[in-house]
Design a protein around this motif. Structure first.
Motif, PDB file in Angstrom:
ATOM      1  N   VAL A 125       0.814  -1.223   0.000  1.00 57.92           N
ATOM      2  CA  VAL A 125       0.000   0.000   0.000  1.00 57.92           C
ATOM      3  C   VAL A 125       0.846   1.270   0.000  1.00 57.92           C
ATOM      4  N   ALA A 126       2.144   1.138   0.168  1.00 62.29           N
ATOM      5  CA  ALA A 126       3.028   2.307   0.236  1.00 62.29           C
ATOM      6  C   ALA A 126       3.377   2.800  -1.163  1.00 62.29           C
ATOM      7  N   PRO A 127       3.512   4.126  -1.311  1.00 58.21           N
ATOM      8  CA  PRO A 127       3.940   4.650  -2.612  1.00 58.21           C
ATOM      9  C   PRO A 127       5.419   4.366  -2.864  1.00 58.21           C
ATOM     10  N   ALA A 128       5.837   4.530  -4.116  1.00 60.87           N
ATOM     11  CA  ALA A 128       7.264   4.549  -4.418  1.00 60.87           C
ATOM     12  C   ALA A 128       7.836   5.750  -3.661  1.00 60.87           C
ATOM     13  N   ARG A 129       9.092   5.650  -3.210  1.00 57.30           N
ATOM     14  CA  ARG A 129       9.626   6.730  -2.375  1.00 57.30           C
ATOM     15  C   ARG A 129      11.131   6.857  -2.522  1.00 57.30           C
ATOM     16  N   ALA A 130      11.581   8.092  -2.459  1.00 52.64           N
ATOM     17  CA  ALA A 130      13.008   8.392  -2.323  1.00 52.64           C
ATOM     18  C   ALA A 130      13.141   9.272  -1.092  1.00 52.64           C
ATOM     19  N   THR A 131      14.221   9.076  -0.344  1.00 51.59           N
ATOM     20  CA  THR A 131      14.504   9.913   0.817  1.00 51.59           C
ATOM     21  C   THR A 131      15.858  10.557   0.580  1.00 51.59           C
ATOM     22  N   ILE A 132      15.887  11.876   0.698  1.00 47.13           N
ATOM     23  CA  ILE A 132      17.093  12.626   0.368  1.00 47.13           C
ATOM     24  C   ILE A 132      17.502  13.492   1.552  1.00 47.13           C
ATOM     25  N   GLY A 133      18.766  13.397   1.929  1.00 48.44           N
ATOM     26  CA  GLY A 133      19.314  14.268   2.965  1.00 48.44           C
ATOM     27  C   GLY A 133      19.677  15.609   2.353  1.00 48.44           C
ATOM     28  N   VAL A 134      19.245  16.680   3.006  1.00 43.95           N
ATOM     29  CA  VAL A 134      19.529  18.030   2.513  1.00 43.95           C
ATOM     30  C   VAL A 134      20.220  18.837   3.601  1.00 43.95           C
ATOM     31  N   LYS A 135      20.954  19.854   3.190  1.00 44.73           N
ATOM     32  CA  LYS A 135      21.668  20.710   4.142  1.00 44.73           C
ATOM     33  C   LYS A 135      20.701  21.514   4.997  1.00 44.73           C
ATOM     34  N   SER A 136      19.648  22.028   4.366  1.00 42.15           N
ATOM     35  CA  SER A 136      18.654  22.804   5.101  1.00 42.15           C
ATOM     36  C   SER A 136      17.356  22.825   4.310  1.00 42.15           C
ATOM     37  N   LEU A 137      16.290  23.254   4.983  1.00 40.72           N
ATOM     38  CA  LEU A 137      14.987  23.457   4.362  1.00 40.72           C
ATOM     39  C   LEU A 137      14.628  24.930   4.542  1.00 40.72           C
ATOM     40  N   PRO A 138      13.572  25.430   3.913  1.00 43.43           N
ATOM     41  CA  PRO A 138      13.298  26.868   3.891  1.00 43.43           C
ATOM     42  C   PRO A 138      13.077  27.549   5.243  1.00 43.43           C
ATOM     43  N   ASP A 139      12.767  26.817   6.285  1.00 46.35           N
ATOM     44  CA  ASP A 139      12.524  27.419   7.600  1.00 46.35           C
ATOM     45  C   ASP A 139      13.297  26.610   8.646  1.00 46.35           C
ATOM     46  N   PRO A 140      13.925  27.251   9.617  1.00 47.95           N
ATOM     47  CA  PRO A 140      14.719  26.514  10.611  1.00 47.95           C
ATOM     48  C   PRO A 140      13.883  25.574  11.486  1.00 47.95           C
ATOM     49  N   ARG A 141      12.563  25.712  11.455  1.00 47.50           N
ATOM     50  CA  ARG A 141      11.695  24.806  12.217  1.00 47.50           C
ATOM     51  C   ARG A 141      11.435  23.503  11.481  1.00 47.50           C
ATOM     52  N   MET A 142      11.838  23.414  10.233  1.00 49.15           N
ATOM     53  CA  MET A 142      11.556  22.238   9.403  1.00 49.15           C
ATOM     54  C   MET A 142      12.668  21.203   9.485  1.00 49.15           C
ATOM     55  N   LEU A 143      12.281  19.973   9.842  1.00 46.62           N
ATOM     56  CA  LEU A 143      13.203  18.838   9.785  1.00 46.62           C
ATOM     57  C   LEU A 143      12.906  17.946   8.591  1.00 46.62           C
ATOM     58  N   VAL A 144      11.669  17.978   8.118  1.00 43.16           N
ATOM     59  CA  VAL A 144      11.232  17.081   7.042  1.00 43.16           C
ATOM     60  C   VAL A 144      10.239  17.821   6.138  1.00 43.16           C
ATOM     61  N   GLU A 145      10.342  17.528   4.847  1.00 48.37           N
ATOM     62  CA  GLU A 145       9.421  18.057   3.851  1.00 48.37           C
ATOM     63  C   GLU A 145       9.134  16.922   2.872  1.00 48.37           C
ATOM     64  N   ILE A 146       7.880  16.808   2.428  1.00 50.21           N
ATOM     65  CA  ILE A 146       7.516  15.741   1.507  1.00 50.21           C
ATOM     66  C   ILE A 146       6.837  16.345   0.279  1.00 50.21           C
ATOM     67  N   LYS A 147       7.326  15.936  -0.890  1.00 57.64           N
ATOM     68  CA  LYS A 147       6.734  16.278  -2.183  1.00 57.64           C
ATOM     69  C   LYS A 147       6.170  14.973  -2.722  1.00 57.64           C
ATOM     70  N   ALA A 148       4.973  15.012  -3.306  1.00 61.97           N
ATOM     71  CA  ALA A 148       4.339  13.751  -3.682  1.00 61.97           C
ATOM     72  C   ALA A 148       3.461  13.884  -4.909  1.00 61.97           C
ATOM     73  N   VAL A 149       3.081  12.714  -5.429  1.00 62.91           N
ATOM     74  CA  VAL A 149       2.136  12.597  -6.535  1.00 62.91           C
ATOM     75  C   VAL A 149       1.079  11.590  -6.119  1.00 62.91           C
ATOM     76  N   ALA A 150      -0.184  11.923  -6.391  1.00 58.05           N
ATOM     77  CA  ALA A 150      -1.298  11.017  -6.069  1.00 58.05           C
ATOM     78  C   ALA A 150      -2.140  10.791  -7.305  1.00 58.05           C
ATOM     79  N   VAL A 151      -2.825   9.660  -7.319  1.00 57.65           N
ATOM     80  CA  VAL A 151      -3.787   9.348  -8.360  1.00 57.65           C
ATOM     81  C   VAL A 151      -5.105   9.045  -7.668  1.00 57.65           C
ATOM     82  N   VAL A 152      -6.159   9.771  -8.080  1.00 54.23           N
ATOM     83  CA  VAL A 152      -7.460   9.618  -7.440  1.00 54.23           C
ATOM     84  C   VAL A 152      -8.501   9.308  -8.507  1.00 54.23           C
ATOM     85  N   GLU A 153      -9.263   8.244  -8.288  1.00 52.93           N
ATOM     86  CA  GLU A 153     -10.363   7.910  -9.188  1.00 52.93           C
ATOM     87  C   GLU A 153     -11.450   8.960  -9.043  1.00 52.93           C
ATOM     88  N   MET A 154     -11.917   9.467 -10.158  1.00 56.92           N
ATOM     89  CA  MET A 154     -12.920  10.543 -10.110  1.00 56.92           C
ATOM     90  C   MET A 154     -14.264  10.070 -10.620  1.00 56.92           C
TER      91      MET A 154
END
Length: 154
Positions: A125-154
């Protein structure tokens, strides 16, 4: 079939690994919409609150950060985005692909992955996934950010 299509797992008879993701997902063949979700953080779009980012008690201006709380909040934000974008027809279970950005892989990967596995308990049930270590994210409060693609039956 899962709402996010069919999982392709190279060796489906192998035991579930600690990291849950399908090697690939085959999108449903029914009439569907593909939804591309921007990089999403833990911040709540309706309240501006930052789950997993608590101001330090010493008044230093820093934050106590919790990757588990943040990851759960990010996945909940994505679920809410999908539900609202599809009039309730879709949710986080419709993800077919995700890229997870983590500020400190050594410190935060395991906690992020534990929360991920609560939402996606098996590779089927899990999507395909890549996990990438980054130097920083746009806000110092952020430890994790997720970008994704979904498919929904309409």
């Amino acid at each position: 079939m899962s709402p996010n299509g069919e999982a392709f797992i190279f060796n489906p008879s192998a035991p579930e690994p600690p990291t849950r993701y399908a090697h690939a997902r085959l999108a449903p063949t029914t009439q569907h919409r593909t939804i591309y979700i921007s990089g999403i953080a833990c911040v709540r779009p309706d309240t501006g609150e930052w789950p997993g980012a608590t101001p330090k008690a010493d008044g230093s201006g820093g934050y106590d950060l919790d990757v588990r709380v943040q990851t759960a909040a990010v996945l909940e934000n994505i679920d809410n985005i999908l539900k609202n974008a599809t009039a309730g027809k879709g949710g986080v279970q419709n993800l077919i692909d995700a890229v997870v950005y983590v500020v400190d892989m050594e410190r935060d990967y395991a906690g992020m992955n534990e929360e991920w596995n609560k939402v996606f308990p098996t590779r089927s049930v899990a999507p395909a996934r890549a996990t990438i270590g980054v130097k920083s994210l746009p806000d110092p409060r952020m430890l994790v950010e997720i970008k994704a693609v979904a498919v929904v039956e309409m």
